[in-house]
Scaffold this motif. Structure first.
Motif, PDB file in Angstrom:
ATOM      1  N   TYR A   1       0.713  -1.074   0.087  1.00  0.00           N
ATOM      2  CA  TYR A   1      -0.063  -0.070   0.035  1.00  0.00           C
ATOM      3  C   TYR A   1       0.914   1.359  -0.057  1.00  0.00           C
ATOM      4  N   PHE A   2       2.004   1.358   0.807  1.00  0.00           N
ATOM      5  CA  PHE A   2       2.672   2.446   1.010  1.00  0.00           C
ATOM      6  C   PHE A   2       3.603   2.480  -0.136  1.00  0.00           C
ATOM      7  N   LYS A   3       4.147   1.379  -0.560  1.00  0.00           N
ATOM      8  CA  LYS A   3       5.364   1.328  -1.589  1.00  0.00           C
ATOM      9  C   LYS A   3       4.770   1.634  -2.778  1.00  0.00           C
ATOM     10  N   ASN A   4       3.498   1.208  -3.247  1.00  0.00           N
ATOM     11  CA  ASN A   4       3.059   1.404  -4.541  1.00  0.00           C
ATOM     12  C   ASN A   4       2.265   2.680  -4.762  1.00  0.00           C
ATOM     13  N   THR A   5       2.162   3.561  -3.624  1.00  0.00           N
ATOM     14  CA  THR A   5       1.235   4.773  -3.843  1.00  0.00           C
ATOM     15  C   THR A   5       1.705   5.530  -5.224  1.00  0.00           C
ATOM     16  N   LYS A   6       0.796   5.949  -6.181  1.00  0.00           N
ATOM     17  CA  LYS A   6       1.062   6.691  -7.098  1.00  0.00           C
ATOM     18  C   LYS A   6       0.225   7.949  -7.284  1.00  0.00           C
ATOM     19  N   TYR A   7       1.152   8.806  -7.424  1.00  0.00           N
ATOM     20  CA  TYR A   7       0.567  10.354  -7.377  1.00  0.00           C
ATOM     21  C   TYR A   7       0.363  10.938  -8.792  1.00  0.00           C
TER      22      TYR A   7
ATOM     23  N   LEU B   1      -3.084  -3.490  12.226  1.00  0.00           N
ATOM     24  CA  LEU B   1      -4.293  -3.093  12.461  1.00  0.00           C
ATOM     25  C   LEU B   1      -4.781  -1.469  11.967  1.00  0.00           C
ATOM     26  N   LEU B   2      -3.942  -0.631  12.449  1.00  0.00           N
ATOM     27  CA  LEU B   2      -4.021   0.963  12.155  1.00  0.00           C
ATOM     28  C   LEU B   2      -3.763   1.061  10.863  1.00  0.00           C
ATOM     29  N   LYS B   3      -2.966   0.290  10.151  1.00  0.00           N
ATOM     30  CA  LYS B   3      -2.719   0.588   8.548  1.00  0.00           C
ATOM     31  C   LYS B   3      -3.847   0.070   7.717  1.00  0.00           C
ATOM     32  N   THR B   4      -4.481  -1.072   8.214  1.00  0.00           N
ATOM     33  CA  THR B   4      -5.351  -1.535   7.802  1.00  0.00           C
ATOM     34  C   THR B   4      -6.552  -0.615   7.533  1.00  0.00           C
ATOM     35  N   ILE B   5      -6.801   0.100   8.656  1.00  0.00           N
ATOM     36  CA  ILE B   5      -7.935   0.989   8.820  1.00  0.00           C
ATOM     37  C   ILE B   5      -7.645   2.162   7.529  1.00  0.00           C
ATOM     38  N   LYS B   6      -6.354   2.729   7.722  1.00  0.00           N
ATOM     39  CA  LYS B   6      -5.706   3.845   6.857  1.00  0.00           C
ATOM     40  C   LYS B   6      -5.987   3.262   5.366  1.00  0.00           C
ATOM     41  N   ARG B   7      -5.736   1.913   4.824  1.00  0.00           N
ATOM     42  CA  ARG B   7      -5.937   1.534   3.513  1.00  0.00           C
ATOM     43  C   ARG B   7      -7.374   1.599   3.156  1.00  0.00           C
ATOM     44  N   THR B   8      -8.183   1.046   4.096  1.00  0.00           N
ATOM     45  CA  THR B   8      -9.567   0.841   3.643  1.00  0.00           C
ATOM     46  C   THR B   8     -10.249   2.353   3.561  1.00  0.00           C
ATOM     47  N   ILE B   9     -10.025   2.931   4.331  1.00  0.00           N
ATOM     48  CA  ILE B   9     -10.538   4.476   4.095  1.00  0.00           C
ATOM     49  C   ILE B   9      -9.962   5.421   3.295  1.00  0.00           C
ATOM     50  N   ASP B  10      -8.729   5.338   3.025  1.00  0.00           N
ATOM     51  CA  ASP B  10      -7.900   6.245   2.027  1.00  0.00           C
ATOM     52  C   ASP B  10      -7.250   5.223   1.068  1.00  0.00           C
ATOM     53  N   PRO B  11      -7.868   4.441   0.210  1.00  0.00           N
ATOM     54  CA  PRO B  11      -7.194   3.612  -0.576  1.00  0.00           C
ATOM     55  C   PRO B  11      -6.123   4.277  -1.617  1.00  0.00           C
ATOM     56  N   PHE B  12      -6.223   5.533  -1.811  1.00  0.00           N
ATOM     57  CA  PHE B  12      -5.311   6.421  -2.801  1.00  0.00           C
ATOM     58  C   PHE B  12      -4.028   6.763  -2.017  1.00  0.00           C
ATOM     59  N   ASN B  13      -4.002   6.796  -0.551  1.00  0.00           N
ATOM     60  CA  ASN B  13      -2.944   7.429   0.308  1.00  0.00           C
ATOM     61  C   ASN B  13      -2.815   8.981   0.065  1.00  0.00           C
ATOM     62  N   LEU B  14      -3.802   9.575   0.001  1.00  0.00           N
ATOM     63  CA  LEU B  14      -3.768  10.905  -0.322  1.00  0.00           C
ATOM     64  C   LEU B  14      -3.743  11.900   0.900  1.00  0.00           C
ATOM     65  N   PHE B  15      -4.527  11.430   2.065  1.00  0.00           N
ATOM     66  CA  PHE B  15      -4.598  12.309   3.070  1.00  0.00           C
ATOM     67  C   PHE B  15      -3.398  12.163   4.100  1.00  0.00           C
ATOM     68  N   ASN B  16      -2.820  13.371   4.225  1.00  0.00           N
ATOM     69  CA  ASN B  16      -1.528  13.390   4.977  1.00  0.00           C
ATOM     70  C   ASN B  16      -0.592  12.409   4.897  1.00  0.00           C
ATOM     71  N   PRO B  17      -0.310  12.011   3.618  1.00  0.00           N
ATOM     72  CA  PRO B  17       0.800  10.826   3.439  1.00  0.00           C
ATOM     73  C   PRO B  17       1.990  10.924   4.171  1.00  0.00           C
ATOM     74  N   GLY B  18       2.646   9.808   4.453  1.00  0.00           N
ATOM     75  CA  GLY B  18       4.008   9.945   4.949  1.00  0.00           C
ATOM     76  C   GLY B  18       3.970  10.293   6.733  1.00  0.00           C
ATOM     77  N   LYS B  19       2.924  10.748   7.234  1.00  0.00           N
ATOM     78  CA  LYS B  19       2.751  10.974   8.523  1.00  0.00           C
ATOM     79  C   LYS B  19       2.130   9.610   9.584  1.00  0.00           C
ATOM     80  N   LEU B  20       2.316   9.614  10.634  1.00  0.00           N
ATOM     81  CA  LEU B  20       1.808   8.775  11.667  1.00  0.00           C
ATOM     82  C   LEU B  20       2.225   7.268  11.519  1.00  0.00           C
ATOM     83  N   TYR B  21       2.073   6.632  10.389  1.00  0.00           N
ATOM     84  CA  TYR B  21       2.037   5.260   9.984  1.00  0.00           C
ATOM     85  C   TYR B  21       3.483   4.681   9.916  1.00  0.00           C
ATOM     86  N   PRO B  22       3.959   4.003  10.729  1.00  0.00           N
ATOM     87  CA  PRO B  22       5.288   3.179  10.522  1.00  0.00           C
ATOM     88  C   PRO B  22       5.338   2.586   9.076  1.00  0.00           C
ATOM     89  N   GLY B  23       6.425   2.881   8.354  1.00  0.00           N
ATOM     90  CA  GLY B  23       6.649   2.264   7.007  1.00  0.00           C
ATOM     91  C   GLY B  23       6.074   2.923   6.004  1.00  0.00           C
TER      92      GLY B  23
END
Length: 594
Positions: A85-91, A560-582
């Motif tokens: 999810y984090f590695k393959n984010t495409k902006y 589990l925190l990251k699963t919630i993030k991936r589910t709600i924000d599948p394109f990783n657009l909201f404040n990316p790079g913050k909070l989540y390890p990895g």
């Protein structure tokens, strides 16, 4: 330790960063444009399909990870958590970003929303004057919405062009939560959404927009003669949106708790797909499902953008201030523990170490010269007295004190605190004789940051915080102070010690100082986690603390925190790079450890 390149100050470059832009732009006070019910849009079927796939893949991935992971994960490198999810984010491409800015201008061409690409505005939002030890970047565009529907339009454009989007209001966060993304993106500045929408005095609650400052809320209540206040009190200038995002607290936490308590009854938020949700109704309590409000408290804008909130208020009780000195911080923290455990009427209890008291004397703002010893500043709290035809009920936590005026209660509480302090070597006990004197005493506590920085004019400071069970606090503070002394850095300790939370403020003039501060902060955090504590009591995670979450929470919880993030924000657009390890930030010079 990872490269310090992302932390170094650029001393040759001078930035004027105000933290929050002061603007004369006119903002409508009408609240009718802010929806408070969920929006259901059938046109989002494509998004929902992606969301369903994300949920399924997230749950499967999480389940697999949980079944194969050790139950006692103590440490994990960032590489093991950098999932697809984090590695393959495409902006979007640079051209996509230009197209997005053009569409924003076209969408809001009739006002009142400003779309700003002025270079100094992009930089002032993307960097920070209060946490320059974290790497910032200028944004591509700053947008100033005035309503929830404005935010919806901005989010939909960001999604269309795959553009990172970061919420911003007071800009007082200390762990890089509002800093710009390396690729640019949209900064959504909510500081203009600063209205108080409703005051429900009979229900002891208030409805506000996210740009409203907590100090303004309390000033308004006082001006209107309403004997209520909002007790969460972080730094000056902090806004409700940021307070929700970081899960903040402040000096009142020992009596009133934190943002993760029940102080936010509900919020209205815009999700990454443009949907608007309201987390619950305004009733004081509800057992209808799990608590969605708390899902967004501490999420740092990574799950949704808050556009409205209902805050619970507390009765405004009389207070006074007492001050007492101790031989060392260990005895001061031990006294704190015993004072709290008596159930005495304490609203705040703050530790200021001997270096801070020296700084207060040097700063010159104080009306007195203090003994340069480790000191407790204690805010004593009075009580409500209710008279009825058959009884006189005194709301108090000290059953042995006889009913009487609130001042008598404060005096008796003061005597109890003085006795306990004396048992731990406390001397010079002083209880304010008037409200004016109490205000003067407490002002010296609130000037902590400015007093410390005055020790080295022109320097920068590195503030950090941790929290441990109160019983472990004496050990943690003692060991941290010893460690800081060995670094050679000028550093002060200020703590909300009544709930086990304390801060250090390290002064920095060079890259060498910066490296020492980074190492000392790292040791302090690891020491706290080893004592069953947390890497942050109230500053939040942001960029600076995410590498510690696995050690603190464990691999399974972080997944589990990251699963919630991936589910709600599948394109990783909201404040990316913050909070989540990895979470890797493309283009960042720092290689994250977590």
């Amino acid at each position: 330790m990872s490269s310090l390149r992302s932390l170094r100050f650029n001393f040759a470059r001078t930035r004027t960063l105000t933290g929050r832009l002061v603007s004369s732009r006119s903002v409508s006070s009408a609240s009718s444009s802010i929806p408070i019910t969920p929006k259901h849009n059938s046109s989002n079927s494509f998004y929902l399909s992606i969301l369903a796939v994300s949920i399924l893949s997230g749950v499967v991935g999480y389940s697999f990870n949980s079944s194969s992971s050790s139950s006692s994960a103590t440490s994990s490198s960032s590489s093991s958590l950098n999932d697809a999810y984090f590695k393959n984010t495409k902006y979007g491409s640079p051209q996509d970003f230009k197209n997005a800015i053009q569409e924003l201008r076209e969408t809001f061409k009739d006002g009142p929303v400003d779309v700003d690409t002025t270079p100094d505005v992009l930089e002032s939002h993307g960097f920070s004057s209060v946490n320059a030890y974290h790497e910032g970047h200028p944004y591509s565009v700053i947008v100033f919405p005035t309503s929830t529907q404005d935010v919806v339009k901005i989010v939909n454009i960001a999604t269309k062009y795959k553009m990172p989007i970061v919420p911003y209001s007071g800009a007082t966060s200390l762990e890089g939560q509002t800093l710009g993304h390396p690729l640019g993106g949209i900064c959504i500045d909510l500081s203009g959404m600063d209205k108080i929408l409703a005051i429900n005095e009979e229900d002891s609650d208030i409805v506000v927009q996210p740009g409203c400052e907590w100090q303004e809320i309390n000033a308004t209540l006082k001006e209107k003669g309403i004997p209520l206040f909002f007790p969460l009190d972080p730094g000056p200038g902090a806004t409700i949106g940021g307070m929700i995002a970081t899960g903040c607290s402040g000096t009142n936490a020992v009596r009133y708790g934190t943002a993760k308590g029940e102080w936010f009854l509900n919020i209205t938020a815009v999700l990454p797909n443009g949907e608007v949700i309201k987390t619950r109704q305004r009733s004081r309590k509800s057992s209808a499902g799990f608590d969605l409000t708390k899902l967004f408290v501490g999420a740092e804008g990574t799950l949704g953008i808050v556009t409205e909130a209902t805050l619970r208020l507390a009765p405004l009780l009389p207070t006074s201030v007492a001050v007492v000195q101790f031989p060392d911080v260990k005895k001061a923290t031990e006294a704190t523990r015993d004072i709290i455990n008596t159930g005495a009427g304490i609203q705040c209890i703050e530790l200021l170490d001997s270096k801070f008291m020296y700084a207060t004397n040097q700063f010159g703002a104080s009306k007195r010269k203090w003994p340069e010893k480790d000191t407790l500043f204690i805010k004593l709290q009075g009580r409500l007295i209710i008279l009825t035809t058959f009884c006189r009920v005194v709301l108090t936590t000290l059953s042995h004190i006889k009913p009487g005026p609130s001042q008598s209660f404060l005096t008796e509480t003061s005597k109890l605190v003085q006795r306990i302090a004396a048992k731990h070597g406390g001397t010079g006990y002083e209880h304010a004789k008037s409200k004016e004197e109490a205000d003067d005493l407490w002002a010296d506590r609130k000037n902590a940051h400015f007093s410390t920085v005055a020790l080295r004019p022109g320097c920068r400071s590195w503030p950090t915080d941790v929290c441990v069970p109160v019983s472990q606090l004496p050990t943690l503070v003692y060991e941290t102070q010893k460690d800081l002394a060995e670094t050679g850095l000028i550093a002060t300790t200020v703590g909300h010690v009544g709930d086990g939370n304390f801060h250090t403020l390290m002064l920095i003039e060079s890259d060498s100082d910066l490296a020492k501060a980074a190492a000392a902060s790292d040791r302090m955090v690891k020491r706290a986690i080893a004592l069953d504590g947390t890497c942050t009591g109230e500053h939040g995670v942001g960029l600076g603390k995410k590498k510690y979450l696995v050690d603190e929470l464990g691999v399974e919880t972080v997944e589990l925190l990251k699963t919630i993030k991936r589910t709600i924000d599948p394109f990783n657009l909201f404040n990316p790079g913050k909070l989540y390890p990895g979470s890797v930030i493309p283009g960042s010079s720092a290689s994250p450890k977590a």
